[in-house]
Scaffold this active site. Structure first.
Site, PDB file in Angstrom:
ATOM      1  N   GLU A 301     -52.594 -79.566  -8.770  1.00 53.69           N
ATOM      2  CA  GLU A 301     -51.289 -79.950  -9.317  1.00 53.69           C
ATOM      3  C   GLU A 301     -51.371 -81.308 -10.025  1.00 53.69           C
ATOM      4  OE1 GLU A 301     -47.963 -78.205  -6.929  1.00 53.69           O
ATOM      5  OE2 GLU A 301     -47.158 -80.226  -7.084  1.00 53.69           O
ATOM      6  N   HIS A 330     -71.069 -65.573   4.440  1.00 43.35           N
ATOM      7  CA  HIS A 330     -71.157 -64.114   4.463  1.00 43.35           C
ATOM      8  C   HIS A 330     -70.115 -63.487   3.554  1.00 43.35           C
ATOM      9  CE1 HIS A 330     -73.936 -64.519   7.837  1.00 43.35           C
ATOM     10  NE2 HIS A 330     -73.204 -65.590   8.099  1.00 43.35           N
ATOM     11  N   LYS A 444     -39.595 -73.533 -11.043  1.00 43.10           N
ATOM     12  CA  LYS A 444     -38.492 -73.706 -10.077  1.00 43.10           C
ATOM     13  C   LYS A 444     -37.153 -73.457 -10.772  1.00 43.10           C
ATOM     14  CE  LYS A 444     -40.120 -77.296  -6.811  1.00 43.10           C
ATOM     15  NZ  LYS A 444     -39.809 -78.636  -6.311  1.00 43.10           N
TER      16      LYS A 444
HETATM   17  O1  PA5 Z   1     -46.493 -82.190  -4.893  1.00 43.71           O
HETATM   18  C1  PA5 Z   1     -45.376 -81.851  -5.286  1.00 43.71           C
HETATM   19  O2  PA5 Z   1     -44.607 -82.646  -5.850  1.00 43.71           O
HETATM   20  C2  PA5 Z   1     -44.848 -80.451  -5.048  1.00 43.71           C
HETATM   21  O3  PA5 Z   1     -45.826 -79.608  -4.543  1.00 43.71           O
HETATM   22  C3  PA5 Z   1     -43.683 -80.493  -4.082  1.00 43.71           C
HETATM   23  O4  PA5 Z   1     -44.112 -81.027  -2.854  1.00 43.71           O
HETATM   24  C4  PA5 Z   1     -43.091 -79.102  -3.850  1.00 43.71           C
HETATM   25  O5  PA5 Z   1     -42.756 -78.502  -5.078  1.00 43.71           O
HETATM   26  C5  PA5 Z   1     -41.845 -79.198  -2.981  1.00 43.71           C
HETATM   27  O6  PA5 Z   1     -40.913 -80.047  -3.568  1.00 43.71           O
HETATM   28  P1  PA5 Z   1     -39.765 -80.718  -2.739  1.00 43.71           P
HETATM   29  O7  PA5 Z   1     -40.376 -81.640  -1.740  1.00 43.71           O
HETATM   30  O8  PA5 Z   1     -38.947 -81.446  -3.734  1.00 43.71           O
HETATM   31  O9  PA5 Z   1     -39.003 -79.609  -2.080  1.00 43.71           O
END
Ligand code: PA5
Length: 455
Positions: A301, A330, A444
């Protein structure tokens, strides 16, 4: 006295796996000025408060509140902790519990768990799994920790709504505060509105802040990870000390002395000059299995980006892959050795396991098993690890070894902190913003619209 984790890059060098697949000393020297320049920028922006993750371990006030609150809930007879969250709000505590809790923790009796509550991390919206958790966890003995920085994530909010209704029905609205903790962004004019604030107000629930300058995947050392960790009886102080020890090593710019920068530089060079577009994280300890999962989110990410910092279309990112030794020997290792030479391998290993398990002197009639008899599982695991890294070397596949002295809170603090700093540095080398996630946000929003929502 706790020991430092160690990094061994010798098997990622051209002297080990050949020039097309390994990094030479000259290549490392050549990238040093860029590391120094990126280091200066990161440190300056850290000082300006742009990247809060670096200094979370210094926030002793929050940590004391987290510990006191956990103690209070435990005194009130809480036997289950249910985390409602997804992505960065869930992967950290999962990694910590797998590393620092006993295997099969949830299946043990309360006495065998030494009174510690069970942990359920609900990081999906699978109705069967969620319903089953609701059947297993008696709300009267359960604490629900809703974690969402934005306070608007559809998956987490849907879970929250279902749980609130269950609590209202089973315990009554006035009891909800004894079973609900909310972890979200702080209130304030400059802060984005979290839909969890009105929930906290409605029920008087205890609330922890996720600092605005800490992104979800960098938040494990904030209350996002530390509150459930304290509920599960983990040594959060030792974890913070591990972060501090790693910060000492990673807050100086010397490439060869800084394990995070060295790993970032090698991964970046591997991806951009040696065709290693994938990074495999392969621990040789079940306890580190979910650290590999946590790393996958952090690396993917943070570095998978369409645009560079100067607005050019770049499509960067190295695909992270999780594996487990010896299990995946394996399953995956055939591909890793004989498939495309497009991966760098990160082998996580322990100086020692907390237990030794001897292989007994049985089955004496099967003489072909003599080589195992009287040895230990520990020794066999080491031999498997050694076998894999030697075989990868023969196939000219680069490997970085990361050695933890043992699996404890201090070492985990060091490890996760190092991987976060490494990701920040890799972002600078790729010249992208490692701290946003526009690709995730768009998905989202589309999902929210499809459900009839507005934004
Ligand atoms: O690293 C990130 O920003 C994302 O993976 C968020 O943690 C994830 O989308 C969840 O978002 P939120 O904490 O706003 O619910």
């Amino acid at each position: 006295m706790e020991q430092d984790i160690r990094i061994d890059i010798s098997r990622a060098k051209s002297s080990a796996v050949g020039k097309p697949h390994g990094i030479s000393s000259a290549e490392l020297q050549a990238i040093e000025p860029r590391i120094l320049e990126a280091h200066a920028i990161l440190q300056e922006e850290r000082a300006q408060g742009k990247y809060g993750f670096y200094d979370l371990y210094k926030d002793t006030e929050t940590l004391e509140r987290v510990k006191a609150s956990a103690a209070r809930f435990l005194d009130n007879g809480i036997e289950n902790v249910v985390v409602l969250g997804i992505g960065g709000s869930a992967l950290g505590i999962t990694a910590l519990q797998t590393a620092l809790g006993l295997p099969y923790h949830n299946m043990m009796s309360k006495a065998a768990r030494k009174g510690k509550p069970r942990l359920f991390v609900m990081d999906n919206i699978d109705p069967v799994t969620f319903r089953t958790m609701m059947r297993i966890c008696n709300p009267a003995k359960t604490l629900y920790n809703v974690i969402s920085k934005s306070g608007g994530t559809a998956e987490t909010m849907a879970q929250c709504m279902i749980i609130i209704e269950q609590l209202e029905k089973k315990l009554g609205a006035d009891k909800i505060k004894d079973h609900l903790v909310i972890t979200t962004s702080p209130r304030g004019e400059d802060a984005p509105k979290s839909l969890l604030h009105p929930v906290a107000d409605a029920y008087g629930a205890e609330t922890f802040d996720i600092p605005l300058n800490v992104g979800g995947r960098f938040s494990v050392f904030s209350p996002v990870g530390m509150f459930p960790a304290a509920m599960l009886g983990m040594d959060v102080d030792a974890m913070m000390a591990g972060c501090e020890a790693m910060d000492r090593r990673t807050s100086q710019g010397n490439l060869m002395e800084n394990p995070a920068y060295l790993r970032a530089a090698i991964h970046y060079l591997m991806d951009t000059t040696k065709g290693k577009h994938m990074s495999v994280m392969m621990p040789y300890a079940n306890g580190l299995k979910d650290v590999a999962d946590w790393y996958c989110q952090l690396w993917a990410e943070s570095l998978g980006k369409r645009f560079s910092l100067d607005g050019k279309e770049v499509f960067t990112g190295q695909t992270p892959i999780k594996a487990l030794g010896a299990t995946d020997q394996h399953s995956q290792v055939q591909l890793y050795r004989e498939g495309p030479n497009d991966k760098i391998f990160n082998i996580l290993e322990l100086g020692r396991f907390d237990k030794i398990l001897k292989i007994p002197d049985t089955l004496s009639e099967v003489t072909d098993l003599d080589y195992l008899r009287g040895k230990s599982m520990n020794k066999l695991m080491n031999a498997e690890l050694r076998g894999t890294i030697d075989a990868l070397k023969v196939s000219e596949r680069p490997v970085i070894r990361v050695q933890l002295p043992r699996l404890n809170a201090h070492a985990i603090g060091q490890l996760l902190y190092m991987l976060e700093v490494e990701t920040a540095m890799a972002g600078r080398l790729y010249n992208i913003n490692a701290f946003d996630q526009l690709g995730v946000e768009e998905g989202k929003q589309i999902a929210r619209k499809l459900m009839g929502g507005e934004r």
